[in-house]
Design a protein around this motif. Structure first.
Motif: not given
Length: 463
Positions: A86, A405, A401-402, A10, A6
């Motif tokens: 993503w 991923v 976001s997590a 990013r 993750f």
């Protein structure tokens, strides 16, 4: 911080985006500078002045072409990461993100690709009007590209016009999706950022030409144009930033709390000028504050209540990078305002100086040359505020976001990250070197207008 998949994903996306955004930020406005140079050249056709505008157009067209190439290549790489890093984002929001990205290709990119060849190579092959038309179409394409990309980015910040069907986001109203609440402010802010970035690039490299005694008839004209535009655009950007801030306070109060380091909800909140956010303890160490000023600036009401970070448990961005990125952006903006107005006032005092001459001392030229890439610094800092400030969400309030991923092993992501960084450092260094070479060795275009003799005016203050 653990460098898991993750975190590495990013960092990789941030590296790709940081590299890519440098080039559209220049070209969106640089294309319109080229249109202006072309208009001035056509208007002066048949006079010695036309040669200077022709030389300005010729040099900055080459800069545009180089910048355009790097922007396209890095943009393609970046778009791949939606699928590689993503995949959950495209699975759940691709019904909205995909069409918006597609519209950008079908309208803006095709428009640019259609007329770019005429703009770059048709100067002596088509009529002056057709060449100007091609330049306008390319400039319009760059602006249209910004329109679609910022529409998607703004929707990810302030999503509207959607419905959720089986866990996927679908457009219910494309007008509401495109013209979401933050889009107008974000678009204006970005267009002005591009204008300022291109202005300082032109002014800085033109100043470098005078310092290296490599100027031609277009150098002073480009320098004066860039300074005039910057002197107007920077104050407008401050106004646009204030309006954008009001919009962000309404729709993303957690981002504002992180920007200002407001840990607890309070009325008449003080403005923290500098300090060191301590997220573990929930305070800002070594803070220098101005009483009540945060409420006045952010809400235009000295008694306004501002929400603190404590109201957003596990749903606010990391404070340190957002806090300092904002201050870098503002600090660079103030510096650019000072340099732009100093330069504009100098031009005004010497407004009788026209043609290939310029009124700046060597010290002033060095300052302008040193500010060549100031717009890049402010743009990156502002972009970090925007993107990090949206965390922990990839679509604000809807998708974390997590949760979207990839499941690739960290070693794979780390390997590609290092490869990207190596290539980007090389390309960025090469870009700057080529820019310097082109500006100090400005090739003379084949003229269809009378050429005026180069009258290199000694720089004030030179020995």
């Amino acid at each position: 911080m653990t460098l898991d998949t993750f975190v590495l994903s990013r960092i990789q996306f941030a590296a790709n985006m940081s590299f890519h955004i440098l080039f559209p930020t220049i070209n969106i406005a640089l294309a319109w500078f080229l249109v202006y140079f072309r208009v001035r050249n056509n208007a002066a056709r048949g006079t010695p002045e036309a040669r200077g505008w022709e030389e300005a157009y010729y040099l900055w067209t080459k800069v545009f072409a180089l910048t355009f190439a790097l922007g396209v290549v890095s943009g393609i790489t970046m778009s791949f990461q939606f699928g590689t890093n993503w995949p959950g984002f495209m699975e759940r929001a691709g019904n909205i993100a995909g069409p918006l990205l597609g519209y950008e290709v079908l309208t803006a990119f095709f428009l640019e690709a259609t007329f770019l060849g005429i703009m770059l190579f048709g100067r002596t092959r088509v009529s002056a009007r057709m060449h100007l038309f091609a330049s306008v179409m390319v400039a319009g394409g760059t602006t249209l590209s910004a329109f679609w990309i910022l529409s998607l980015n703004s929707w990810m910040q302030t999503p509207t016009g959607y419905v959720v069907v089986d866990g996927e986001l679908h457009a219910q109203s494309w007008l509401a999706v495109i013209f979401n609440p933050s889009f107008p402010y974000r678009l204006v802010h970005k267009l002005l950022a591009s204008t300022i970035t291109a202005s300082f690039l032109i002014a800085g490299l033109s100043a470098w030409q005078f310092l290296r005694k490599a100027e031609n008839g277009g150098s002073a004209r480009a320098l004066r144009t860039a300074i005039t535009v910057a002197a107007v655009a920077v104050p407008l950007q401050i106004l646009a930033g204030d309006m954008h801030g009001l919009n962000t306070l309404e729709h993303q109060p957690a981002k504002i709390a992180a920007i200002e380091g407001i840990w607890h909800t309070e009325r008449s909140a003080p403005l923290t000028l500098v300090g060191m956010p301590n997220e573990k303890e929930g305070r800002t160490d070594y803070a220098i504050t101005v009483p009540k000023l945060a409420s006045l600036i952010l809400a235009h009401d000295i008694n306004a209540e501002l929400k603190g970070l404590d109201e957003f448990p596990n749903a606010h961005p990391p404070v340190l990078p957002v806090f300092w990125s904002f201050r870098v952006m503002v600090g660079m903006g103030v510096l650019m305002l000072a340099v732009a107005w100093w330069s504009a006032i100098t031009l005004w005092r010497h407004r009788a100086v026209t043609g290939p001459a310029q009124p700046f001392s060597r010290l002033h030229l060095r300052v302008l040359a040193g500010m060549t890439f100031a717009g890049w610094v402010a743009t990156l800092a502002g972009w970090y505020v925007t993107e990090i400030g949206r965390q922990p969400f990839i679509v604000f309030g809807l998708l974390r976001s997590a949760d979207v991923v990839t499941d690739h092993p960290p070693s794979m992501v780390l390997g590609t990250l290092l490869a990207y960084l190596a290539v980007y450092v090389f390309l960025l260094a090469a870009y700057v070197v080529v820019l310097m070479y082109m500006t100090t060795h400005p090739a003379m275009p084949t003229a269809d207008t009378p050429q005026s003799p180069k009258t290199a005016m000694p720089v004030r203050g030179a020995a």
